[in-house]
Design an enzyme around this catalytic site. Structure first.
Site, PDB file in Angstrom:
ATOM      1  N   SER A 261      26.326  16.541 -23.381  1.00 26.52           N
ATOM      2  CA  SER A 261      25.427  16.388 -24.523  1.00 26.52           C
ATOM      3  C   SER A 261      25.997  15.326 -25.454  1.00 26.52           C
ATOM      4  O   SER A 261      27.039  14.728 -25.191  1.00 26.52           O
ATOM      5  CB  SER A 261      25.286  17.721 -25.271  1.00 26.52           C
ATOM      6  OG  SER A 261      26.528  18.082 -25.868  1.00 26.52           O
ATOM      7  N   LYS A 262      25.318  15.104 -26.575  1.00 25.02           N
ATOM      8  CA  LYS A 262      25.740  14.057 -27.510  1.00 25.02           C
ATOM      9  C   LYS A 262      27.141  14.297 -28.058  1.00 25.02           C
ATOM     10  O   LYS A 262      27.849  13.355 -28.390  1.00 25.02           O
ATOM     11  CB  LYS A 262      24.743  13.965 -28.667  1.00 25.02           C
ATOM     12  CG  LYS A 262      23.466  13.218 -28.311  1.00 25.02           C
ATOM     13  CD  LYS A 262      22.626  12.968 -29.555  1.00 25.02           C
ATOM     14  CE  LYS A 262      21.419  12.114 -29.218  1.00 25.02           C
ATOM     15  NZ  LYS A 262      20.603  11.824 -30.417  1.00 25.02           N
ATOM     16  N   ARG A 263      27.527  15.559 -28.162  1.00 24.06           N
ATOM     17  CA  ARG A 263      28.844  15.811 -28.743  1.00 24.06           C
ATOM     18  C   ARG A 263      29.984  15.319 -27.850  1.00 24.06           C
ATOM     19  O   ARG A 263      31.129  15.232 -28.280  1.00 24.06           O
ATOM     20  CB  ARG A 263      29.013  17.293 -29.050  1.00 24.06           C
ATOM     21  CG  ARG A 263      29.185  18.195 -27.843  1.00 24.06           C
ATOM     22  CD  ARG A 263      29.478  19.623 -28.275  1.00 24.06           C
ATOM     23  NE  ARG A 263      29.650  20.510 -27.153  1.00 24.06           N
ATOM     24  CZ  ARG A 263      28.669  21.115 -26.512  1.00 24.06           C
ATOM     25  NH1 ARG A 263      27.414  20.905 -26.896  1.00 24.06           N
ATOM     26  NH2 ARG A 263      28.907  21.935 -25.510  1.00 24.06           N
ATOM     27  N   GLY A 265      30.001  12.369 -26.612  1.00 21.22           N
ATOM     28  CA  GLY A 265      29.972  10.904 -26.706  1.00 21.22           C
ATOM     29  C   GLY A 265      28.551  10.403 -26.570  1.00 21.22           C
ATOM     30  O   GLY A 265      27.610  11.173 -26.429  1.00 21.22           O
TER      31      GLY A 265
END
Length: 494
Positions: A261-263, A265
């Protein structure tokens, strides 16, 4: 399936957002498979999410595919306004007639039926099933309605969807090219919706109809679609169509073991372009997320990937996305990229200053000086700025540690005098003068080298000192030393 020979695969993204890393990996594996077998790679836009699908997302997907170099043989033209290939349209919302026709076939065969249940009623069924410790699914209450009961429902003004009549007995089996033989009990599957009340098809129905009419030979996708496969095979069988071969790729996980996911990167393909990654690097790295060669090769050219790609070499286990390895790989590629080519690629990343005002040869030489330190294209402006423009700032730690050190002003004054008469102004001469001065002053070489570096660059690190000074030339070097001397004398930053 239509009478078409050979390999035909498709990448079919939903335009509800950007093209993310997982989608790009799926596109790549389909593209590699097609190219390896000299087959056809199709791009199909599955835009049946009427609420979330956007033209902006379509443009982003096309832009991402073009940047990665994943050229499709059939599908929308790169501008999204035309069609490549004979099996279009390649947007699902332009193919509604095909879904309607297939749906009518299923109804006529008794394999589909109208459903009058509201979303709220279906949700209540699932809640009750969970309370009774049964699988949370539609209970089939419209499955056997009589004509009179249907007329009553219609008289109430209820909107109608169409559900597939899933068999309650038996198993659905298929052989997955990555996971081997798989078996699903039909009793665990519900009568799923194939046409919504709006007349728009659901995913599990639309992709079957499209894959059949587009003569898709292999469906290669993430294993989050594995549970959809038995439903799709049942639709194929009900329509007496031959299913394609299936290959489900293991998911990509973050370093903490959770789904990427975005967390973990940047996950948008175009974010990686903006961060300064090379498209070939992203393709190379994505290829290693779930696939590999027997000799564990890490760096590939596109030609090597195409030649060596086999579905049999795809892993069943999840792959872990490692940003550090991606950065390392980008640096490896950049070091192998000729400085002239690298300089051209980095030009768009000069946003603060106009690189066009710098002579091309000068700019390319500056990139060559810092070549070994560059890991991202975004590094190029940061590393070459002080070489190309004279308005650099002195870093405070460099001034305090080096220029304000005892003896530094005297060293710079003497260096300035000796460099002013140096001919030719080249690496050998600059190095000789600097070492001779250190000997004459009975100081270590660093007492001369460090003040010179900070004076002409404002920093304590950088390219080879002698090559850097030669690049700057006599006039600019002397001007920079003079600037440093004024700053030191006035006690101010310049």
């Amino acid at each position: 399936m239509d009478e078409v020979s050979g390999i035909r695969v498709r990448f079919a993204p939903s335009p509800t957002g950007y093209l993310h890393i997982g989608g790009a990996r799926t596109a790549l594996f389909n593209w590699l498979f097609a190219r390896h077998h000299k087959g056809i790679f199709i791009l199909r836009i599955e835009d049946t999410d009427e609420v979330r699908s956007t033209e902006e997302s379509v443009s982003g997907i096309l832009e991402s595919m073009k940047w990665l170099g994943l050229v499709w043989d059939e599908g929308p033209t790169p501008d999204g306004k035309g069609v490549k290939g004979d099996y279009g349209p390649y947007f699902q919302m332009q193919r509604l007639d095909k879904y309607q026709a297939a749906c009518h076939q299923l109804i006529d065969k008794g394999m589909a039926y109208p459903c009058y249940c509201t979303p709220e009623e279906v949700e209540k069924m699932r809640e009750l099933a969970l309370l009774a410790k049964r699988p949370p699914k539609y209970d089939g209450r419209c499955r056997s309605l009589s004509m009179d009961e249907r007329r009553l429902k219609e008289a109430e003004g209820r909107k109608t969807s169409v559900r597939f009549r899933t068999p309650h007995e038996g198993n659905t089996r298929f052989s997955d090219l990555v996971r081997g033989s798989l078996d699903f009990e039909n009793v665990l599957l519900e009568d799923f919706v194939i046409l919504k009340t709006s007349g728009v098809p659901t995913y599990n129905f639309a992709c079957v109809v499209d894959d059949h009419h587009m003569a898709i030979s292999h469906v290669i996708r993430g294993d989050d679609h594995l549970s959809n496969t038995p439903r799709q095979i049942l639709v194929y069988e009900a329509l007496r169509w031959t299913p394609p071969a299936f290959a489900h790729l293991a998911m990509i996980m973050g370093s903490d073991g959770s789904r990427l996911s975005k967390r973990h990167g940047a996950t948008s393909v175009m974010e990686y372009q903006q961060l300064g990654y090379l498209p070939d690097v992203l393709l190379n790295y994505l290829a290693l997320l779930g696939w590999g060669t027997e000799d564990s090769q890490q760096i590939f050219t596109q030609a090597e990937m195409i030649e060596k790609f086999l579905l049999e070499r795809c892993s069943k286990s999840p792959a872990t996305f490692d940003p550090a390895k991606l950065l390392w790989m980008n640096g490896e590629y950049i070091r192998k990229t000729p400085a002239v080519q690298l300089a051209a690629m980095a030009k768009p990343f000069f946003k603060e200053k106009n690189i066009a005002e710098i002579p091309p040869k000068t700019y390319e030489q500056s990139v060559s000086l810092e070549h070994e330190k560059i890991k991202l294209l975004t590094d190029v402006p940061k590393l070459t700025d002080f070489l190309l423009w004279d308005d650099y700032e002195y870093r405070e730690d460099a001034v305090t540690k080096v220029l304000r050190a005892e003896g530094a002003p005297i060293i710079l004054e003497e260096l300035s005098k000796r460099l002013a008469v140096l001919e030719p102004f080249d690496v050998a001469g600059i190095e000789n003068i600097s070492k001779t001065l250190a000997k004459d002053k009975s100081v270590k070489n660093g007492a001369v080298f460090h003040p010179l570096r900070v004076a002409v660059s404002g920093r304590t690190e950088g390219p080879s000192l002698w090559h850097m000074v030669e690049f700057l030339g006599k006039e600019r070097t002397l001007e920079r030393i003079k600037r440093a001397q004024k700053m030191m004398a006035g006690g101010i930053r310049v």
